[in-house]
Design a protein around this motif. Structure first.
Motif, mmCIF file in Angstrom:
data_model
loop_
_atom_site.group_PDB
_atom_site.id
_atom_site.type_symbol
_atom_site.label_atom_id
_atom_site.label_comp_id
_atom_site.label_asym_id
_atom_site.label_seq_id
_atom_site.Cartn_x
_atom_site.Cartn_y
_atom_site.Cartn_z
ATOM 1 N N SER A 254 0.717 -1.380 0.135
ATOM 2 C CA SER A 254 -0.043 0.168 0.026
ATOM 3 C C SER A 254 0.763 1.190 -0.120
ATOM 4 O O SER A 254 0.564 2.193 -0.678
ATOM 5 N N ILE A 255 2.045 1.000 0.834
ATOM 6 C CA ILE A 255 2.826 2.205 0.775
ATOM 7 C C ILE A 255 3.195 2.619 -0.634
ATOM 8 O O ILE A 255 3.506 3.759 -0.995
ATOM 9 N N VAL A 256 3.681 1.660 -1.252
ATOM 10 C CA VAL A 256 4.289 1.632 -2.523
ATOM 11 C C VAL A 256 3.389 2.224 -3.555
ATOM 12 O O VAL A 256 3.546 3.141 -4.312
ATOM 13 N N GLU A 257 1.948 1.959 -3.428
ATOM 14 C CA GLU A 257 0.947 2.616 -4.257
ATOM 15 C C GLU A 257 0.625 3.930 -3.949
ATOM 16 O O GLU A 257 0.438 4.648 -5.006
ATOM 17 N N ILE A 258 0.586 4.378 -2.666
ATOM 18 C CA ILE A 258 0.719 5.781 -2.225
ATOM 19 C C ILE A 258 1.713 6.530 -2.949
ATOM 20 O O ILE A 258 1.580 7.804 -3.542
ATOM 21 N N ALA A 259 3.130 6.040 -2.510
ATOM 22 C CA ALA A 259 4.157 6.642 -3.073
ATOM 23 C C ALA A 259 4.283 7.191 -4.409
ATOM 24 O O ALA A 259 4.972 7.925 -4.895
ATOM 25 N N ASN A 260 3.813 6.146 -5.169
ATOM 26 C CA ASN A 260 3.957 6.107 -6.663
ATOM 27 C C ASN A 260 2.688 6.437 -7.502
ATOM 28 O O ASN A 260 2.573 6.439 -8.597
ATOM 29 N N ALA A 261 1.792 7.053 -6.624
ATOM 30 C CA ALA A 261 0.535 7.527 -7.145
ATOM 31 C C ALA A 261 0.561 8.635 -8.243
ATOM 32 O O ALA A 261 -0.170 8.480 -9.302
ATOM 33 N N ASP A 262 1.518 9.409 -8.111
ATOM 34 C CA ASP A 262 1.763 10.510 -9.091
ATOM 35 C C ASP A 262 3.167 10.132 -9.987
ATOM 36 O O ASP A 262 3.386 11.217 -10.796
ATOM 37 N N ASN A 263 3.640 9.177 -10.054
ATOM 38 C CA ASN A 263 4.765 8.851 -10.494
ATOM 39 C C ASN A 263 4.529 8.404 -11.943
ATOM 40 O O ASN A 263 4.983 7.289 -12.172
ATOM 41 N N THR A 264 3.997 9.172 -12.881
ATOM 42 C CA THR A 264 3.772 8.573 -14.121
ATOM 43 C C THR A 264 4.612 9.527 -14.966
ATOM 44 O O THR A 264 4.465 9.496 -16.503
ATOM 45 N N ILE A 265 5.938 10.252 -14.518
ATOM 46 C CA ILE A 265 6.767 10.653 -15.349
ATOM 47 C C ILE A 265 7.748 9.931 -16.005
ATOM 48 O O ILE A 265 8.401 8.902 -15.305
ATOM 49 N N THR A 266 8.166 10.043 -17.216
ATOM 50 C CA THR A 266 9.056 9.209 -18.016
ATOM 51 C C THR A 266 9.868 10.142 -18.909
ATOM 52 O O THR A 266 9.727 11.406 -18.691
ATOM 53 N N LEU A 267 10.797 9.584 -19.480
ATOM 54 C CA LEU A 267 11.965 10.363 -20.204
ATOM 55 C C LEU A 267 11.047 11.181 -21.369
ATOM 56 O O LEU A 267 11.521 12.236 -21.781
ATOM 57 N N ASP A 268 9.848 10.903 -21.894
ATOM 58 C CA ASP A 268 9.116 11.406 -22.822
ATOM 59 C C ASP A 268 8.668 12.863 -22.369
ATOM 60 O O ASP A 268 8.170 13.583 -23.140
ATOM 61 N N ASN A 269 8.699 13.083 -21.089
ATOM 62 C CA ASN A 269 7.942 14.182 -20.319
ATOM 63 C C ASN A 269 9.144 15.330 -20.335
ATOM 64 O O ASN A 269 8.953 16.448 -20.038
ATOM 65 N N ILE A 270 10.203 15.032 -20.694
ATOM 66 C CA ILE A 270 11.409 15.857 -20.739
ATOM 67 C C ILE A 270 11.381 16.303 -22.202
ATOM 68 O O ILE A 270 11.869 15.742 -23.071
ATOM 69 N N ILE A 271 10.956 17.438 -22.571
ATOM 70 C CA ILE A 271 10.770 18.011 -23.842
ATOM 71 C C ILE A 271 11.888 18.925 -24.388
ATOM 72 O O ILE A 271 12.329 19.717 -23.549
ATOM 73 N N GLY A 272 12.038 18.773 -25.633
ATOM 74 C CA GLY A 272 13.277 19.461 -26.207
ATOM 75 C C GLY A 272 14.200 18.854 -27.018
ATOM 76 O O GLY A 272 14.429 17.532 -27.091
ATOM 77 N N ASN A 273 14.735 19.686 -28.164
ATOM 78 C CA ASN A 273 15.620 19.036 -29.217
ATOM 79 C C ASN A 273 17.040 19.616 -29.055
ATOM 80 O O ASN A 273 17.951 19.317 -29.838
#
Length: 588
Positions: A254-273
């Protein structure tokens, strides 16, 4: 389902037979809905049939005993639906009470003059006898209702008991197990019934997710669980306890689920060329699976937490906790308890159950210490020990907790400068700076501005329910030439503002730009530019040109240290040289 006298008809039948055998009259008994429960003589074996007599109806309505000496002629008989078929000589209708509610009618019926005369000659005695029998029936019905209610409560309790998400063990005052629900048997992996066995609970003076940690013993078996003890009062007035618990593994999940609830950030979220952004992504991929500490540096608003979350999500701990703590947002007096937790009674005002700290919460995963440069010195020493020993102790406890954790820290301050000023420990800095990741400010990677703008337009179109599809060219020029002292965070605020200000045509125009960006954009062709492009320019006026360049640069990039550093880099001179030139040209 509503109870009725019909539910106890076998008991009622016995009372009816007793009356008939003693006084030789027929008996008819109906429930409160006028359904026949049982009877003797003419009323035998017609259970469930609807009675039509108006006398019974009146008794049910008024609660009074009715004595009908002249059936068919009495005023109550005038409305009787069975009047024309009635052969009764005498009828006595007595209400049956259960507590204060009328639940039926007991009727004595005479079909000949001999019976009638017998009853009337000793009417008071027969009335008392009938009333007593009615009371017996009412008491029996009350007992039945209580038993039915108790059974219903037990069935409801058992349904709740066996469908709870937590395990439950009920034990008596001598700690003998009385009940265990299905999930409790499953959590403890009990194959044989533990009922009747001895239960022992030993508190560990720790809490996980606000649940107290216990060692649970059943006979010779030991379990690590977390839960709470609830005192109970059993129906026999004896004291008992219910222990509601979860296994530690379930709580950790349950702790893992709560701690990771907002952790949907990946490399694709780092924008730039830009080359810098492309290299940043490559570096993240290289170090994602490492256990070494990472120090992310960069100006405020460059996206340090974004990089930290991407680093976690790219690595082999992505299914483990990612816990964030902002070292500058929490008062110094609370930061230690936030990081390390405390046991109950550790200090005045502490939660009575104790509290798990961020390090413990992040165990087996990643802890992100944002704004690490603002951590007080005394805590820096404790953090250094955590990094070295991989152990922590809650405040007020002498029990060590082993850690398997990766630390990612971030700061927007110059830690080397802080070390020189005795504000940051050098040994901690070198422990944190094993893998350094530096994020360039937006002004030094302007190739990223347009991709970031496009991504933000998509984001705020969805949020604002708009359809912005075009940005005028002079707006893009202004946005790309602007210095962005607030970096990506400032750019995001500007895009959100302009989308909210946009019209239904979906076009962002120059008039929607914030005033500070608009003013700088209009100064692009300053007097310095005009001097540079004069056809008669000679080396004689070079100093004038340089002076105007420095003045323009200061107005654009700012007169603070960061602005001057940037100007000196662009002029390919040292910061000291820039100060000397400013003094030479009397630039304040």
């Amino acid at each position: 389902m509503e109870n009725s006298l019909i539910d106890i008809k076998e008991h009622v039948k016995k009372y009816a037979n007793v009356i008939t055998n003693l006084i030789n009259v027929d008996v008819g008994i109906v429930d409160k809905n006028m359904r026949r429960v049982t009877g003797t003589g003419l009323y035998k074996n017609i259970e469930g049939v609807l009675a039509l007599g108006s006398v019974y109806q009146n008794t049910l309505k008024t609660g009074k005993t009715n004595i009908i000496r002249n059936p068919r002629q009495h005023e109550l008989c005038s409305e009787c639906l069975d009047k024309n078929r009635c052969r009764e000589k005498l009828e006595i209708a007595t209400p049956i009470y259960c507590r204060d509610e009328i639940v039926g009618v007991l009727g004595l019926v005479c079909f000949n003059d001999e019976q009638k005369e017998k009853i009337l000659n000793a009417l008071d005695s027969y009335l008392n006898f009938t009333k007593q029998i009615a009371e017996f029936i009412g008491i029996k019905f009350y007992e039945y209702q209580e038993e039915a209610s108790q059974k219903e409560r037990e069935e409801t309790f058992n349904q709740i008991f066996n469908n709870m998400a937590k395990g439950v063990i009920v034990s008596d005052c001598n700690d003998i197990i009385l009940m265990v629900n299905n999930i409790g048997l499953k959590k403890l992996k009990l194959t044989a019934s533990p009922l009747g066995k001895n239960l022992k609970l030993i508190s560990q003076n720790e809490t996980i997710m606000n649940e107290e940690v216990f060692k649970l013993f059943i006979e010779n078996s030991e379990y690590n669980v977390a839960g709470k003890i609830i005192p109970l009062a059993l129906p026999n007035s004896k004291k008992a306890n219910a222990f509601l618990f979860d296994d530690i593994q379930k709580i950790n999940s349950s702790i893992v689920e709560i701690a990771n609830a907002d952790n949907t950030i990946t490399l694709d979220n780092i924008i730039g060329n830009s080359p810098a952004t492309i290299q940043l992504k490559e570096n993240i991929k290289k170090v994602a699976d490492s256990t070494s500490t990472v120090l992310i540096t960069g100006e405020s608003g460059t996206g340090k937490e974004l990089v930290a979350r991407s680093l976690h999500n790219q690595g082999n701990r992505k299914d483990k906790p990612f816990v964030v703590i902002n070292c500058s947002a929490i008062p110094d007096t609370l930061l230690e308890s936030e990081l390390f937790g405390y046991v109950k009674g550790a200090f005045t005002g502490a939660n009575q159950n104790g509290r798990m700290g961020k390090f413990e919460l992040a165990n087996n995963g990643v802890i992100f210490l944002d704004e690490i440069g603002d951590m007080p010195l005394y805590l820096q020493a404790k953090l250094l020990r955590v990094i070295q020993d991989k152990k922590i102790e809650r405040i007020g406890s002498n029990k060590s907790i082993d850690l398997n954790i990766r630390i990612i820290a971030a700061t927007n301050v110059d830690l080397i400068k802080n070390i020189k000023e005795k504000k940051f420990r050098s040994d901690l800095y070198y422990r944190l700076n094993v893998i350094p990741i530096s994020i360039l400010p937006l002004r030094e990677r302007k190739e990223d501005i347009i991709p970031i703008i496009n991504n933000l337009i998509y984001k705020y179109n969805k949020i604002s329910d708009k359809f912005v599809h075009t940005i005028e060219k002079d707006v893009l020029t202004a946005l790309t030439e602007y210095n962005w002292p607030g970096n990506v965070r400032e750019l995001e605020n500007v895009i959100e503002l302009m989308i909210n200000m946009s019209s239904e045509d979906g076009v962002i125009t120059k008039k929607m730009l914030p005033e500070n960006i608009l003013n700088i954009s209009e100064k692009n062709f300053s007097s310095a530019d005009k001097v540079i492009f004069k056809d008669d320019m000679t080396l004689d006026n070079f100093e004038d040109i340089e002076k105007k360049y420095i003045e323009k640069a200061l107005s654009v990039y700012g007169n603070d240290t960061d602005g001057k550093k940037y100007i000196s880099e662009k002029m390919n001179i040292g910061l000291t040289t820039l100060y000397r030139k400013m003094k030479k040209y009397n630039i304040k």
